[in-house]
Design a protein around this motif. Structure first.
Motif: not given
Length: 99
Positions: A24, A28, A70, A73-74, A82, A85-86, A89
């Motif tokens: 990870r 990002g 998504i 991946k996250l 999500a 987290v986005a 990042r």
């Protein structure tokens, strides 16, 4: 808020404690495809798969597949996680508020 030094220390501690997934790391933005970034932006606005599909001229099922990708991946368990987290990042910027 001046929390950048604290975040850096926490990230460092998590890395040293091997609490993060090494895959990870890195940038990002490179994790998600351009289409997934479009879907994520609409997801952050609280749109349903149907609404995402309408906005991007894709089917609701295709939007659902993008959302699932998504989440994977996250490493998120939900749409809300999500988006959180986005935000952490820097994959999506907070929406400006009007006052």
């Amino acid at each position: 808020l001046g929390t950048a030094p604290l975040r850096e220390r926490l990230d460092d501690l998590a890395r040293r404690g091997r609490l993060t997934d090494p895959a990870r790391g890195g940038t990002g933005g490179a994790v998600l495809t351009a289409r997934e970034q479009d879907v994520l932006r609409l997801l952050a606005l609280g749109h349903t798969n149907r609404r995402i599909g309408e906005e991007l001229f894709i089917s609701a099922k295709t939007a659902s597949v993008h959302v699932s990708n998504i989440l994977a991946k996250l490493h998120a368990a939900s749409r809300t996680e999500a988006v959180a987290v986005a935000h952490r990042r820097g994959l999506i910027a907070p929406e400006p508020t009007s006052r």
